[in-house]
Design an enzyme around this catalytic site. Structure first.
Site, short mmCIF file in Angstrom:
data_model
loop_
_atom_site.label_atom_id
_atom_site.label_comp_id
_atom_site.label_asym_id
_atom_site.label_seq_id
_atom_site.Cartn_x
_atom_site.Cartn_y
_atom_site.Cartn_z
N LYS A 71 -43.33 112.99 -34.26
CA LYS A 71 -44.57 113.34 -33.13
C LYS A 71 -45.99 113.95 -34.05
O LYS A 71 -46.25 113.80 -33.82
CB LYS A 71 -43.76 113.11 -31.41
CG LYS A 71 -43.73 111.53 -31.40
CD LYS A 71 -43.40 112.54 -29.78
CE LYS A 71 -42.26 111.08 -29.18
NZ LYS A 71 -41.75 111.70 -27.55
N ASP A 107 -47.00 108.49 -23.81
CA ASP A 107 -45.81 109.39 -23.01
C ASP A 107 -46.34 109.60 -21.55
O ASP A 107 -45.86 110.16 -20.63
CB ASP A 107 -44.91 110.37 -24.23
CG ASP A 107 -44.40 110.23 -24.61
OD1 ASP A 107 -43.44 109.01 -24.88
OD2 ASP A 107 -44.21 111.33 -25.92
P1 NDP Z 1 -38.96 119.92 -27.03
O1 NDP Z 1 -37.77 120.30 -27.84
O2 NDP Z 1 -40.34 119.91 -27.64
O3 NDP Z 1 -39.00 120.92 -25.70
C1 NDP Z 1 -37.27 121.08 -25.57
C2 NDP Z 1 -37.51 122.56 -23.78
O4 NDP Z 1 -36.72 122.60 -23.19
C3 NDP Z 1 -38.61 123.79 -24.10
O5 NDP Z 1 -40.02 124.44 -23.56
C4 NDP Z 1 -36.97 125.05 -24.35
O6 NDP Z 1 -37.37 125.91 -24.41
C5 NDP Z 1 -36.62 123.47 -23.17
N1 NDP Z 1 -35.07 124.67 -23.65
C6 NDP Z 1 -33.57 123.55 -24.15
N2 NDP Z 1 -33.46 124.03 -23.60
C7 NDP Z 1 -33.36 125.43 -22.50
C8 NDP Z 1 -31.79 125.75 -21.79
N3 NDP Z 1 -30.61 125.56 -22.22
N4 NDP Z 1 -32.50 126.49 -20.70
C9 NDP Z 1 -34.06 126.66 -20.45
N5 NDP Z 1 -35.10 125.24 -20.86
C10 NDP Z 1 -34.58 124.92 -21.89
O7 NDP Z 1 -38.30 118.54 -26.60
P2 NDP Z 1 -39.53 117.75 -25.36
O8 NDP Z 1 -40.18 118.95 -25.17
O9 NDP Z 1 -39.52 116.45 -26.95
O10 NDP Z 1 -37.96 116.82 -24.56
C11 NDP Z 1 -37.71 117.54 -23.70
C12 NDP Z 1 -36.45 117.09 -22.14
O11 NDP Z 1 -37.23 115.35 -22.30
C13 NDP Z 1 -35.16 115.86 -23.40
O12 NDP Z 1 -33.97 115.97 -23.43
C14 NDP Z 1 -36.12 114.51 -23.88
O13 NDP Z 1 -35.34 113.31 -23.85
C15 NDP Z 1 -36.54 114.21 -22.81
N6 NDP Z 1 -37.89 112.81 -23.05
C16 NDP Z 1 -37.82 112.52 -22.08
C17 NDP Z 1 -38.51 111.28 -22.18
C18 NDP Z 1 -38.71 109.61 -21.53
O14 NDP Z 1 -39.41 109.02 -21.91
N7 NDP Z 1 -37.38 109.62 -20.34
C19 NDP Z 1 -39.91 111.57 -23.38
C20 NDP Z 1 -40.06 112.31 -23.91
C21 NDP Z 1 -38.80 113.08 -23.43
P3 NDP Z 1 -37.97 127.05 -25.11
O15 NDP Z 1 -39.17 126.41 -25.44
O16 NDP Z 1 -37.73 128.44 -24.27
O17 NDP Z 1 -37.21 127.02 -26.30
#
Ligand code: NDP
Length: 285
Positions: A71, A107
């Site tokens: 993206k 989104d």
């Molecule tokens: P990113 O990789 O950009 O961000 C991931 C986030 O999750 C960060 O804030 C990270 O924290 C946090 N994180 C990851 N693992 C853990 C953990 N074990 N405990 C706590 N925090 C954690 O991903 P996206 O923002 O793109 O996507 C996030 C979720 O949203 C995904 O599951 C994705 O499938 C879903 N999604 C759904 C959509 C829909 O249409 N329904 C659209 C877009 C996304 P840190 O910064 O500390 O690494």
């Protein structure tokens, strides 16, 4: 659906992309409207967006969706950006118009439409807590602020990223109160919030512990989890047990796709058909 030399191609690009539900949703929409079009899933590793873009345009693609991890790359690659993409710093939908590639981001608007399907919810004046500070959290934060919520709190495992996102929301929407926290502060913040949005990748597996327990929630709240692979994710089970209204991320997936469909085709998206296709695909997984 019969494919011929005149069939208009559309596609989602991502890496990996085999799991994507977008083809089933968009192909159901094309069938329902009798359109001579097909939607594919193309696996594309990072680093190739700028070189692939002109080829896709010349090949006659009607439009594209772009998913993880491309993206931000497509944000750089397209020639023009809609305001939605500028706010998110990422592109999830591309249109070829008058010889130019235009990027937008559905989104945030998809998130808003999905949350508005929950009973009696309006964003205006509400306090919103986001768990996570990645791309999905940014989309939700900017969209909620644009909808005139009163407060956006971002709680994230890495608090510096929460503070950075809160700062960006403040710069774009100075009238909205913002704060960035670590996840340690999330339970207290959740009790004060009207809408809690789970935007981390934690909870993708049903046996993972929820980021917040039932004591963080109460009746009258809305809790939305962006994850759509389970009907009830661990955090939604906790919130529901405490009496909150809950929804998973399937509605957001649906609406970001429906808005992209309308932008590409100029046709009203057959949302019921697309929702049914998504629900069936989830059931058959
Ligand atoms: P990113 O990789 O950009 O961000 C991931 C986030 O999750 C960060 O804030 C990270 O924290 C946090 N994180 C990851 N693992 C853990 C953990 N074990 N405990 C706590 N925090 C954690 O991903 P996206 O923002 O793109 O996507 C996030 C979720 O949203 C995904 O599951 C994705 O499938 C879903 N999604 C759904 C959509 C829909 O249409 N329904 C659209 C877009 C996304 P840190 O910064 O500390 O690494």
């Amino acid at each position: 659906m019969s494919i011929s030399a005149s069939t208009k191609p559309y596609a989602v690009l991502g890496h990996p992309v085999r799991h994507s539900l977008s083809p089933c949703m968009h192909n159901a929409a094309f069938r329902a409207l009798g359109m001579d079009a097909v939607y594919l899933a193309l696996d594309m590793p990072p680093g190739r967006s700028a070189s692939v873009l002109p080829w896709l345009e010349e090949a006659g693609f009607g439009g594209l969706n772009v998913t993880v991890p491309l993206k931000e790359e497509w944000f750089q690659a397209v020639e023009r950006l809609e305001e939605s993409a500028r706010l998110m710093g990422a592109v999830n939908t591309v249109l070829f118009r008058d010889g130019h590639s235009v990027g937008c981001n559905t989104d945030g608007a998809g998130f808003v439409r999905a949350v508005q399907e929950m009973p009696d919810f309006q964003f205006v004046g509400q306090r919103v807590l986001l768990l996570g500070a990645g791309g999905a959290a940014r989309a939700a934060a900017m969209a909620a602020a644009a909808e005139q919520c009163a407060e956006v709190t971002v709680a994230n495992r890495t608090p510096e990223r929460a503070e950075a996102l809160a700062g960006d929301v403040h710069r774009a929407f100075p009238q909205v109160r913002v704060q960035g926290l670590s996840l340690k502060g999330a339970e207290e913040a959740a009790r004060e919030a009207d809408l809690i949005v789970q935007c981390t990748s934690a909870g993708l597996r049903a046996d993972e512990p929820p980021l917040l327990r039932a004591r963080a929630f109460h009746a009258g709240q809305r809790v939305f989890d962006m994850i759509y692979s389970q009907h009830r994710t661990p955090i939604l089970c906790e919130a529901e047990a405490a009496g909150a209204a809950v929804a998973n991320g399937l509605g957001m997936l649906l609406w970001q796709g429906a808005l992209a469909f309308e932008w590409w085709t100029g046709e009203k998206a057959p949302v019921d058909v697309m929702r049914r296709a998504l629900t069936e695909a989830m059931t058959n997984r």
